[in-house]
Design an enzyme around this catalytic site. Structure first.
Site, PDB file in Angstrom:
ATOM      1  CB  CYS A 174     -34.941  94.016 -46.952  1.00  0.00           C
ATOM      2  SG  CYS A 174     -35.312  94.292 -48.603  1.00  0.00           S
TER       3      CYS A 174
HETATM    4  N1  NAD Z   1     -34.253  94.590 -52.948  1.00  0.00           N
HETATM    5  C1  NAD Z   1     -35.144  93.716 -52.555  1.00  0.00           C
HETATM    6  O1  NAD Z   1     -35.263  92.610 -52.452  1.00  0.00           O
HETATM    7  C2  NAD Z   1     -36.409  94.564 -51.799  1.00  0.00           C
HETATM    8  C3  NAD Z   1     -37.512  93.641 -51.521  1.00  0.00           C
HETATM    9  C4  NAD Z   1     -38.507  94.415 -50.938  1.00  0.00           C
HETATM   10  C5  NAD Z   1     -38.567  95.692 -50.911  1.00  0.00           C
HETATM   11  N2  NAD Z   1     -37.387  96.464 -51.245  1.00  0.00           N
HETATM   12  C6  NAD Z   1     -37.393  97.902 -51.152  1.00  0.00           C
HETATM   13  O2  NAD Z   1     -37.872  98.724 -52.487  1.00  0.00           O
HETATM   14  C7  NAD Z   1     -37.064  99.743 -52.282  1.00  0.00           C
HETATM   15  C8  NAD Z   1     -35.941  99.790 -53.577  1.00  0.00           C
HETATM   16  O3  NAD Z   1     -35.031  98.636 -53.365  1.00  0.00           O
HETATM   17  P1  NAD Z   1     -34.168  98.119 -54.394  1.00  0.00           P
HETATM   18  O4  NAD Z   1     -33.539  96.978 -53.917  1.00  0.00           O
HETATM   19  O5  NAD Z   1     -35.087  98.047 -55.726  1.00  0.00           O
HETATM   20  O6  NAD Z   1     -32.973  99.337 -54.561  1.00  0.00           O
HETATM   21  P2  NAD Z   1     -32.144  99.423 -55.767  1.00  0.00           P
HETATM   22  O7  NAD Z   1     -30.935 100.435 -55.294  1.00  0.00           O
HETATM   23  O8  NAD Z   1     -31.867  98.143 -56.487  1.00  0.00           O
HETATM   24  O9  NAD Z   1     -32.911 100.646 -56.754  1.00  0.00           O
HETATM   25  C9  NAD Z   1     -33.147 101.654 -56.540  1.00  0.00           C
HETATM   26  C10 NAD Z   1     -33.098 102.516 -57.876  1.00  0.00           C
HETATM   27  O10 NAD Z   1     -33.553 103.937 -57.664  1.00  0.00           O
HETATM   28  C11 NAD Z   1     -32.725 104.734 -58.313  1.00  0.00           C
HETATM   29  N3  NAD Z   1     -32.624 105.990 -57.672  1.00  0.00           N
HETATM   30  C12 NAD Z   1     -32.345 106.335 -56.784  1.00  0.00           C
HETATM   31  N4  NAD Z   1     -32.590 107.874 -56.640  1.00  0.00           N
HETATM   32  C13 NAD Z   1     -33.623 107.974 -57.498  1.00  0.00           C
HETATM   33  C14 NAD Z   1     -34.561 109.176 -57.840  1.00  0.00           C
HETATM   34  N5  NAD Z   1     -34.475 110.100 -57.114  1.00  0.00           N
HETATM   35  N6  NAD Z   1     -35.144 109.159 -58.831  1.00  0.00           N
HETATM   36  C15 NAD Z   1     -35.135 107.959 -59.731  1.00  0.00           C
HETATM   37  N7  NAD Z   1     -34.439 106.982 -59.388  1.00  0.00           N
HETATM   38  C16 NAD Z   1     -33.663 106.762 -58.299  1.00  0.00           C
HETATM   39  C17 NAD Z   1     -31.379 103.913 -58.317  1.00  0.00           C
HETATM   40  O11 NAD Z   1     -30.471 104.635 -59.315  1.00  0.00           O
HETATM   41  C18 NAD Z   1     -31.617 102.545 -58.369  1.00  0.00           C
HETATM   42  O12 NAD Z   1     -31.721 102.212 -60.008  1.00  0.00           O
HETATM   43  C19 NAD Z   1     -36.290  99.972 -51.102  1.00  0.00           C
HETATM   44  O13 NAD Z   1     -37.151 100.685 -50.216  1.00  0.00           O
HETATM   45  C20 NAD Z   1     -36.244  98.639 -50.371  1.00  0.00           C
HETATM   46  O14 NAD Z   1     -35.958  98.492 -48.879  1.00  0.00           O
HETATM   47  C21 NAD Z   1     -36.451  95.581 -51.692  1.00  0.00           C
END
Ligand code: NAD
Length: 436
Positions: free
Chosen positions: A270
């Site tokens: 993030c």
């Molecule tokens: N990790 C955090 O602490 C956090 C906090 C707030 C917001 N976010 C936001 O949330 C979003 C996701 O982050 P995250 O940390 O969960 O990421 P992550 O990488 O942990 O998870 C993303 C998931 O999406 C899957 N994926 C990728 N492409 C795909 C597709 N086309 N169809 C289906 N699944 C697909 C991946 O395999 C993975 O399991 C980002 O935009 C991030 O900025 C993250």
């Protein structure tokens, strides 16, 4: 039955796309609220694990994934043609940066295309990924409307930012207040009603753009304040003043000050990334985001500063980085999690190796490194014992995991470079501890 009624009686099928740090706990929250849920992910290993009740996100525990196999219906699949089965689709896919710090929306676009293929009347689509204002309206919506249906009438679209902080004990998905903004008033109302069923406090805002921008403001606020304390650290360290004591002293003011702490650089999916989504978008309206750029400059410089402090500390002991054995403690970007995305530890290791250091690492949560977008260290965590510590010329503390016994580190290391004030409580001599 209308979507409103299905939300009210918990019969709406909630599909979550992207079952990572954000998507998995969110899906579990809806499941716990009694909704039938379907998880979608491109990673077949995640689907297999979930079907067996296993949790690949260790900090969330296996109880969460075992509970998915009980109570309301749950399924996980990589078959996106099943998206039409869901009444609600919530997208939690990654939003990284490209090589030139430009937003990489390929995951968001791909998901929108997948949703569009089976879009049907009555569906509600929510984007949760962090992104620049108007992404939901300009990138997702046209893909849905190309199917000949109208938003707010045939289907509904909203944005609700995720505020998850993995590893945090005092707040979790259900108790973190949720912002919701619709593409139109009806979409906003439906999405608000949905989240209210699973999240304790839901705050509706005027539209999707307000919700998108609010999330960016939250992360920019953190990036800027972390840069500020990192700058204070460099200045105060040069003056021989303990920046951590200064911050804690300032934090005794009951209003007008929030404590942020310095470190070896920014990490995670993030804070190092999201602010640049606004920088990119701001150019469209002819604006520069000077705070963001400056904060980025300072924060990106931190690994270099830490390496410089480490080389000076070795120099004071008649050693060069070249040929010195250096142990980095902590590979994850923050304490008590196994998340290594954008972790500054990788840069520290690479920079020290470039200078000829022989570098190992230890992390109780990361037994081995795996290939990442910008790094491929191919290293394994060493066994952390008093004997092992004695064998290093320098121990560099990058992440203050609770599992560490700092007294043991202080008692056995020849030299400790501490970027986290982790050794503040140790007893005995301190002349071998250097702050960085
Ligand atoms: N990790 C955090 O602490 C956090 C906090 C707030 C917001 N976010 C936001 O949330 C979003 C996701 O982050 P995250 O940390 O969960 O990421 P992550 O990488 O942990 O998870 C993303 C998931 O999406 C899957 N994926 C990728 N492409 C795909 C597709 N086309 N169809 C289906 N699944 C697909 C991946 O395999 C993975 O399991 C980002 O935009 C991030 O900025 C993250």
């Amino acid at each position: 039955m209308s979507l409103q009624t299905k939300i009210k009686d918990s019969s709406a099928v909630v599909g979550v796309i992207g079952l990572g740090y954000v998507g998995l706990p969110l899906l579990a929250a809806f499941h716990r609220a009694g909704f039938p849920t379907i998880g979608f992910d491109i990673d077949p290993a995640k689907i297999t694990a979930l079907k067996k009740g296993e949790n690949y996100l260790k900090h969330l525990g296996s109880e969460m994934t075992q509970d998915l196999l009980k109570g309301a219906k749950f399924d996980a699949t990589a078959d996106f043609s099943r998206m039409g089965e869901a009444d609600v689709l919530i997208s939690c896919v990654p939003t990284p940066l490209g090589k030139h710090l430009e937003p990489d929306l390929t995951y968001v676009e791909k998901t929108a295309d997948d949703i569009a293929k089976t879009l049907r009347p009555g569906q509600l689509i929510v984007l949760e990924s962090t992104t620049y204002p108007r992404t939901t309206r300009d990138v997702m919506l046209p893909r849905f409307e190309a199917r000949g249906m109208k938003c707010g009438q045939d289907f509904y679209v909203a944005y609700s930012p995720e505020r998850e902080d993995p590893g945090r004990k005092d707040f979790h998905t259900q108790t973190i207040p949720k912002l919701v903004g619709g593409i139109d008033p009806i979409s906003g109302e439906l999405a608000t009603a949905l989240y209210k069923r699973a999240i304790e406090k839901v705050i509706p805002v005027s539209n999707a753009e307000v919700a998108e921008a609010a999330k960016l403001l939250e992360n920019i606020y953190r990036a800027v304040n972390i840069a500020l304390v990192n700058e204070m650290k460099m200045v105060l360290t040069a003056m021989g003043i303990d920046v951590w004591e200064v911050i804690n002293a300032a934090a005794t003011k009951p209003f007008g000050f929030q404590a942020f702490y310095p470190g070896p650089g920014l990490g995670g999916h993030c804070i190092p990334i999201d602010p640049f989504y606004l920088t990119w978008k701001a150019r469209e309206v002819g604006m520069n985001t000077r705070f963001i750029e400056l904060a980025g400059e300072i924060n990106h410089h931190m690994p270099e500063y830490v390496v410089h402090r480490t080389s000076l500390a070795l120099n004071d002991r008649g050693k060069a980085v070249k040929g010195s054995r250096i142990l980095v403690l902590g590979l994850a970007y923050k304490p008590d999690v196994d998340d290594v995305r954008e972790s500054p530890s990788f840069e520290l290791i690479e920079k020290l190796e470039e200078l000829g250091g022989e570098v190992d690492y230890h992390d109780p949560h990361v037994p081995a490194t795996h290939k990442m977008r910008r790094h491929d260290l191919q290293m394994k965590s060493i066994q952390l014992t008093p004997e092992a510590l004695k064998g290093y010329d320098c121990v560099l503390v990058a992440t203050h995991h609770q599992a560490y016994d700092w007294q043991m580190v202080a008692d056995n290391a020849k030299l400790v470079v501490d970027t986290r004030n982790a050794l503040k409580g140790v007893r005995g001599r301190r002349d071998h501890i250097v702050m960085a």
